[in-house]
Scaffold this motif. Structure first.
Motif, short mmCIF file in Angstrom:
data_model
loop_
_atom_site.label_atom_id
_atom_site.label_comp_id
_atom_site.label_asym_id
_atom_site.label_seq_id
_atom_site.Cartn_x
_atom_site.Cartn_y
_atom_site.Cartn_z
N GLU A 135 7.01 74.43 -42.67
CA GLU A 135 5.95 73.92 -41.80
C GLU A 135 5.12 72.86 -42.51
OE1 GLU A 135 5.53 74.72 -38.66
OE2 GLU A 135 7.20 76.15 -38.66
N PRO A 136 4.41 72.03 -41.75
CA PRO A 136 3.49 71.06 -42.38
C PRO A 136 2.40 71.78 -43.17
CG PRO A 136 3.86 70.54 -40.06
CD PRO A 136 4.44 71.90 -40.29
N SER A 137 1.87 71.10 -44.16
CA SER A 137 0.81 71.68 -44.97
C SER A 137 -0.15 70.58 -45.38
CB SER A 137 1.41 72.35 -46.22
OG SER A 137 1.95 71.39 -47.10
N ALA A 138 -1.11 70.95 -46.20
CA ALA A 138 -2.07 69.96 -46.68
C ALA A 138 -1.39 68.90 -47.54
CB ALA A 138 -3.18 70.65 -47.47
N ARG A 139 -0.25 69.26 -48.14
CA ARG A 139 0.46 68.32 -49.01
C ARG A 139 1.60 67.61 -48.31
NH1 ARG A 139 -0.27 72.88 -52.37
NH2 ARG A 139 1.82 73.58 -51.75
N VAL A 140 2.11 68.18 -47.23
CA VAL A 140 3.26 67.60 -46.51
C VAL A 140 2.85 67.35 -45.06
CG1 VAL A 140 5.66 67.89 -45.83
CG2 VAL A 140 4.87 68.81 -48.00
N SER A 141 2.78 66.09 -44.68
CA SER A 141 2.32 65.72 -43.35
C SER A 141 3.40 65.93 -42.31
CB SER A 141 1.88 64.26 -43.33
OG SER A 141 3.01 63.41 -43.56
N GLU A 142 3.01 65.96 -41.04
CA GLU A 142 3.96 66.08 -39.95
C GLU A 142 4.89 64.87 -39.91
OE1 GLU A 142 2.71 67.14 -36.12
OE2 GLU A 142 1.37 68.78 -36.76
N SER A 143 4.36 63.69 -40.21
CA SER A 143 5.19 62.49 -40.18
C SER A 143 6.28 62.54 -41.26
CB SER A 143 4.33 61.24 -40.37
OG SER A 143 3.66 61.27 -41.63
N ALA A 144 5.93 63.09 -42.44
CA ALA A 144 6.94 63.22 -43.51
C ALA A 144 8.04 64.19 -43.10
CB ALA A 144 6.27 63.68 -44.80
N LEU A 145 7.65 65.30 -42.46
CA LEU A 145 8.65 66.26 -41.99
C LEU A 145 9.48 65.67 -40.86
CD1 LEU A 145 6.97 69.79 -42.03
CD2 LEU A 145 8.62 68.81 -43.62
N ALA A 146 8.88 64.84 -40.03
CA ALA A 146 9.62 64.19 -38.94
C ALA A 146 10.71 63.28 -39.50
CB ALA A 146 8.67 63.39 -38.05
N GLU A 147 10.38 62.52 -40.55
CA GLU A 147 11.37 61.64 -41.17
C GLU A 147 12.48 62.46 -41.84
OE1 GLU A 147 11.79 58.36 -41.08
OE2 GLU A 147 10.17 58.39 -39.60
N ALA A 148 12.09 63.56 -42.49
CA ALA A 148 13.09 64.43 -43.12
C ALA A 148 14.00 65.06 -42.07
CB ALA A 148 12.40 65.51 -43.94
N THR A 149 13.43 65.41 -40.92
CA THR A 149 14.22 66.00 -39.84
C THR A 149 15.25 65.00 -39.32
OG1 THR A 149 12.38 67.43 -39.17
CG2 THR A 149 14.10 67.03 -37.55
N LYS A 150 14.85 63.76 -39.11
CA LYS A 150 15.79 62.73 -38.65
C LYS A 150 16.91 62.54 -39.66
CE LYS A 150 12.27 60.12 -36.07
NZ LYS A 150 11.51 58.85 -36.00
N ARG A 151 16.56 62.55 -40.93
CA ARG A 151 17.55 62.35 -41.99
C ARG A 151 18.56 63.50 -41.98
NH1 ARG A 151 15.79 61.33 -48.29
NH2 ARG A 151 17.89 61.26 -49.21
N LEU A 152 18.07 64.72 -41.83
CA LEU A 152 18.96 65.88 -41.83
C LEU A 152 19.85 65.91 -40.59
CD1 LEU A 152 16.42 68.50 -43.18
CD2 LEU A 152 18.51 67.78 -44.33
#
Length: 478
Positions: free
Chosen positions: A143-160
């Protein structure tokens, strides 16, 4: 916009599935290429039906939300949860029903185009991503956290999602965990503590008079235990080969290989004897000499940074934790998840560390042609470089591998050098020798050359390292 009548669509799908041949002789008549094509199309059909079932399970879960109480679909029809309703209605196992509900709920939540899970929901809804693959990405990224933004996870999701076609669900989960660690290096220590807190050992007495020991290990415990396991079972898995008859290794391997016990029975007896005798066990008969060897892989720069912080703290400075610095973490050989620099420092105080020496060019020391087998030091260096069996799709750890001469010892007069060596599990080692797969050096590492009967064009397949430690070394060097 009118809603399509879905039931006739499913009736047609079932009718089409019923029309598929299940005649064994028909499949036996297929050529190899045709059989593999049919297998791929069958997997496509299963993926599409599975993702459709997940969308349906998500809608069942939405109508069974806890907030609806007894008016929810599940409770209204006599079931406690949506998972239980899906399991009974579809005949799925509890685990499969839970995964379908999780992924279906994810699809429901991902309808918002601004959600970081939008790409994942779209891939599932379009049938491009299986239920298992989507669940692996979800669990691996977290899940997103104070250190990992939703936008960063969105980019990682697209990559995966783009990489999912070449990875099975287990490897996709590992890949997602790697991306999470890259995005959130400061959280490595937290995730390490979570795994350590999840460790457990349970003893269950079974009604037939047997008992079951279930041991859930954190990576550090697993590293110690796996070394003992390998010592007990490695001769049975192939044993030391290319050794002189009459040598100690040859006789011990033959004794264990000829033992009538299965590998699992042998391991059970060895661990019972280990528990019974402890440190006083006869090491020549049990597990070899010495305590379990734990190899810690860490960049010197990371240790230098953490040592500098310790000095700064003693001088009254208030810097952040060591794991906040780039590359400030390490790896336990054979384990996929990184460990914090604090774990590395603790182990350095309590464990024996055997350094692997490299020359100025970054290559480990060689022994030329004066001996055929790779030394223990060279094997350690290969483990750091390769990270396990290098054959595509194989996940055997370094302890299950053998060192293969890419320039064959006899045929090519090859040398026992690190540059000419590569780790392969026994199965793939034999495959290379017996089925004429070739491994050659390339500018970026090694490539695998298939035999003509597998690929008439013999297109080289890249063999990237599976070692997280090596990736960090190269990243630091660049």
């Amino acid at each position: 916009m009118s809603t399509p009548d879905l039931l006739p669509q499913f009736n047609s799908a079932v009718a089409a599935a019923e029309a598929l041949s299940r005649d064994v002789t028909a499949y036996r008549a297929l050529a190899d290429d045709a059989l593999l094509q049919v297998a791929r199309r069958s997997a496509d059909a299963q993926r599409l039906m599975g993702t459709t079932a997940a969308v349906i399970a998500g809608e069942i879960a939405r109508r069974s939300a806890i907030s609806l109480g007894h008016d929810g679909l599940a409770q209204r029809t006599g079931y406690r949860t949506a998972i239980e309703l899906v399991r009974v209605t579809t005949g799925l196992s509890g685990r499969e029903a839970a995964a379908a509900v999780r992924v279906g709920t994810l699809v429901q939540d991902a309808t918002d185009p601004h959600s970081w899970r939008h790409a994942l929901g779209q891939a599932v809804g379009q049938g491009a991503l299986s239920v298992g693959a989507a669940d692996s990405i979800r669990a691996g990224l977290g899940e997103p956290s104070a250190r990992v933004s939703e936008s960063a996870l969105a980019e990682a999701t697209k990559r995966l999602c783009s990489e999912s076609e070449t990875l099975d669900t287990d490897r996709l989960f590992r890949r997602a965990r790697e991306l999470r660690d890259e995005l959130d290096e400061a959280g490595i220590a937290e995730r390490e503590n979570e795994r350590r807190d999840a460790r457990s050992l349970t003893f269950t007495r079974l009604p037939d008079g047997m008992s079951r020991l279930t041991w859930l290990m954190d990576p550090e415990t697993a590293t110690i235990t796996s070394d003992l396991w390998d010592r007990a079972t490695s001769p049975r898995r192939g044993g030391p080969r290319f050794v002189d008859a009459g040598s100690t290794d040859f006789e011990r391997a033959k004794q264990i290989t000829d033992d009538p016990r299965s590998t699992a029975q042998l391991a059970s007896d060895v661990f019972v004897e280990l528990l019974r005798q402890g440190a006083a066990a006869d090491s020549s008969q049990l597990l070899g000499s010495g305590a379990p060897v734990v190899h810690l892989l860490v960049l010197n720069a990371a240790l230098d940074e953490s040592d500098g912080e310790a000095m700064g703290a003693s001088a009254g400075h208030t810097q952040g934790p060591a794991y906040g610095h780039p590359h400030a973490h390490g790896h336990l050989e054979g384990q996929l998840d990184p460990v914090s620099i604090e774990t590395i420092q603790r182990a350095l105080c309590s464990s024996t560390i055997e350094p692997i020496l490299f020359d100025d060019s970054g290559h480990a020391l060689d022994v030329g042609r004066d001996r055929r087998l790779y030394t223990r030091k060279q094997r350690q260096a290969l483990a750091v470089r390769d990270g396990g069996c290098m054959f595509p799709g194989c996940d055997r750890p370094p302890s299950w591998t053998e060192a293969h001469h890419t320039k064959h010892w006899s045929r090519d007069r090859g040398s026992t050098n690190i540059d000419d060596g590569i780790l392969l599990c026994r199965h793939h080692h034999l495959l290379c020798h017996n089925n004429h797969w070739e491994i050659q050096q390339a500018e970026a590492g090694f490539v695998l050359i298939p035999p003509i009967d597998v690929d008439p064009d013999q297109v080289p397949l890249p063999l990237p390292s599976k070692s997280a430690a090596l990736r960090e070394l190269r990243a630091a060097a660049s």
